[in-house]
Design an enzyme around this catalytic site. Structure first.
Site, PDB file in Angstrom:
ATOM      1  N   GLU A  39       0.790  -1.237   0.000  1.00 12.31           N
ATOM      2  CA  GLU A  39       0.000   0.000   0.000  1.00 12.31           C
ATOM      3  C   GLU A  39       0.821   1.286   0.000  1.00 12.31           C
ATOM      4  O   GLU A  39       0.285   2.366  -0.202  1.00 12.31           O
ATOM      5  CB  GLU A  39      -0.969   0.016   1.186  1.00 12.31           C
ATOM      6  CG  GLU A  39      -0.288   0.196   2.507  1.00 12.31           C
ATOM      7  CD  GLU A  39      -1.097   1.080   3.447  1.00 12.31           C
ATOM      8  OE1 GLU A  39      -2.293   1.273   3.224  1.00 12.31           O
ATOM      9  OE2 GLU A  39      -0.492   1.584   4.404  1.00 12.31           O
ATOM     10  N   HIS A  69      -3.888   3.211   2.877  1.00 16.01           N
ATOM     11  CA  HIS A  69      -3.527   3.958   1.659  1.00 16.01           C
ATOM     12  C   HIS A  69      -4.006   3.289   0.364  1.00 16.01           C
ATOM     13  O   HIS A  69      -3.639   3.741  -0.724  1.00 16.01           O
ATOM     14  CB  HIS A  69      -2.008   4.144   1.584  1.00 16.01           C
ATOM     15  CG  HIS A  69      -1.485   5.169   2.549  1.00 16.01           C
ATOM     16  ND1 HIS A  69      -1.783   6.512   2.442  1.00 16.01           N
ATOM     17  CD2 HIS A  69      -0.702   5.045   3.652  1.00 16.01           C
ATOM     18  CE1 HIS A  69      -1.183   7.170   3.424  1.00 16.01           C
ATOM     19  NE2 HIS A  69      -0.546   6.305   4.187  1.00 16.01           N
TER      20      HIS A  69
HETATM   21 FE   LIG Z   1      -0.563   1.941   6.447  1.00 10.11          FE
END
Ligand SMILES: [Fe+2]
Length: 268
Positions: A39, A69
């Protein structure tokens, strides 16, 4: 059965370390299945693109997990529903693009591996209660029933939630690892009923930094210096950080768990 799980890949330096080392690690350690948290893999450390995901799969990654994210790059909203091997936390609201767990074949098709992605509730963006979701998933993916092995990536800020989930899935999963803090903990072990566990497996990134971000700028930010800019990733040599779980194919539980720390400034 050997399962490799690598922590959050941070920006371009993290990707470079994965590119330079992953295939060799898989070969040398005879890894059967690889999970990576992707991520933070985009150049700015926020989110992941389709081309980065594809590159990870080409390098031998079987499943990419994520966290807060995951949707930072707009394109993810479109392709995550088409890419079964890219997970978002299961306790995101149900209408969120993508899915939070799946069952995947090993490359030789001998085994099925369940991968579950969860995200903590404390100091994280608002999601459904992770413990309620964990209870539901526990009944959906059962070890040796639906999957030969099960691994869980718990993406969270605090250690107590991670440990509670570790114990909750003890004996019901092959391994539970924490991600998100970008710092590996020294509590790698096999829990009482056979589940491998580490509170956080760290990041694949440049540790000469503040959790992967440029340290000078980060310090300025903490001191509220007006010349500070938005956080941006450190670009020195990254360390690979994660664990290898050796599991029994009859029980699906862990026989051995070893911390992996390679390259860069981090030492075992
Ligand atoms: Fe994170």
């Amino acid at each position: 059965m050997k399962i490799l799980i690598l922590g959050d890949v941070m920006g371009s330096s993290g990707r470079k370390a994965v590119k330079n080392n992953l295939s060799k690690l898989i070969k040398d350690e005879t890894i059967d299945f690889t999970v990576i948290n992707g991520e933070n893999a985009a150049d700015d450390g926020k989110g992941i693109t389709k081309s980065i995901s594809d590159e990870f799969f080409q390098l031998g990654v079987d499943v990419i997990t994520s966290g807060n994210h995951i949707y930072d790059k707009k394109e993810t909203n479109d392709y995550i529903d088409q890419e079964n091997r890219l997970l978002r936390p299961a306790n995101f609201v149900e209408t969120s693009p993508g899915k939070g767990f799946g069952i995947y074949p090993t490359k030789d098709n001998r085994f099925k591996v369940g991968v579950i992605n969860l995200m903590g509730n404390v100091f994280m963006k608002k999601t459904d209660d992770v413990f309620v979701t964990a209870k539901k998933i526990k009944n959906k993916i059962r070890l040796k029933d639906n999957a030969d092995f099960i691994v869980i990536d718990f993406h969270g800020e605090i250690t107590s939630e991670k440990m509670a989930i570790g114990h909750f899935f003890d004996g019901l999963s092959t391994g539970v690892v924490g991600t998100h803090t970008h710092v590996p903990t020294a509590d790698t072990r096999i829990l009482e009923k056979g589940t491998a566990y580490q509170t956080d497996i760290g990041m694949c990134g440049d540790y000469n930094s503040v959790i992967g971000m440029n340290k000078e700028n980060s310090i300025k930010k903490f001191f509220k210096d007006k010349s500070a800019t938005n956080h941006f990733p450190a670009v020195g040599e990254a360390s690979l950080s994660g664990i290898i779980i050796e599991a029994d194919h009859k029980t699906g539980l862990a026989n051995k768990v070893t911390r992996v720390i390679e390259g860069g400034t981090l030492r075992k």
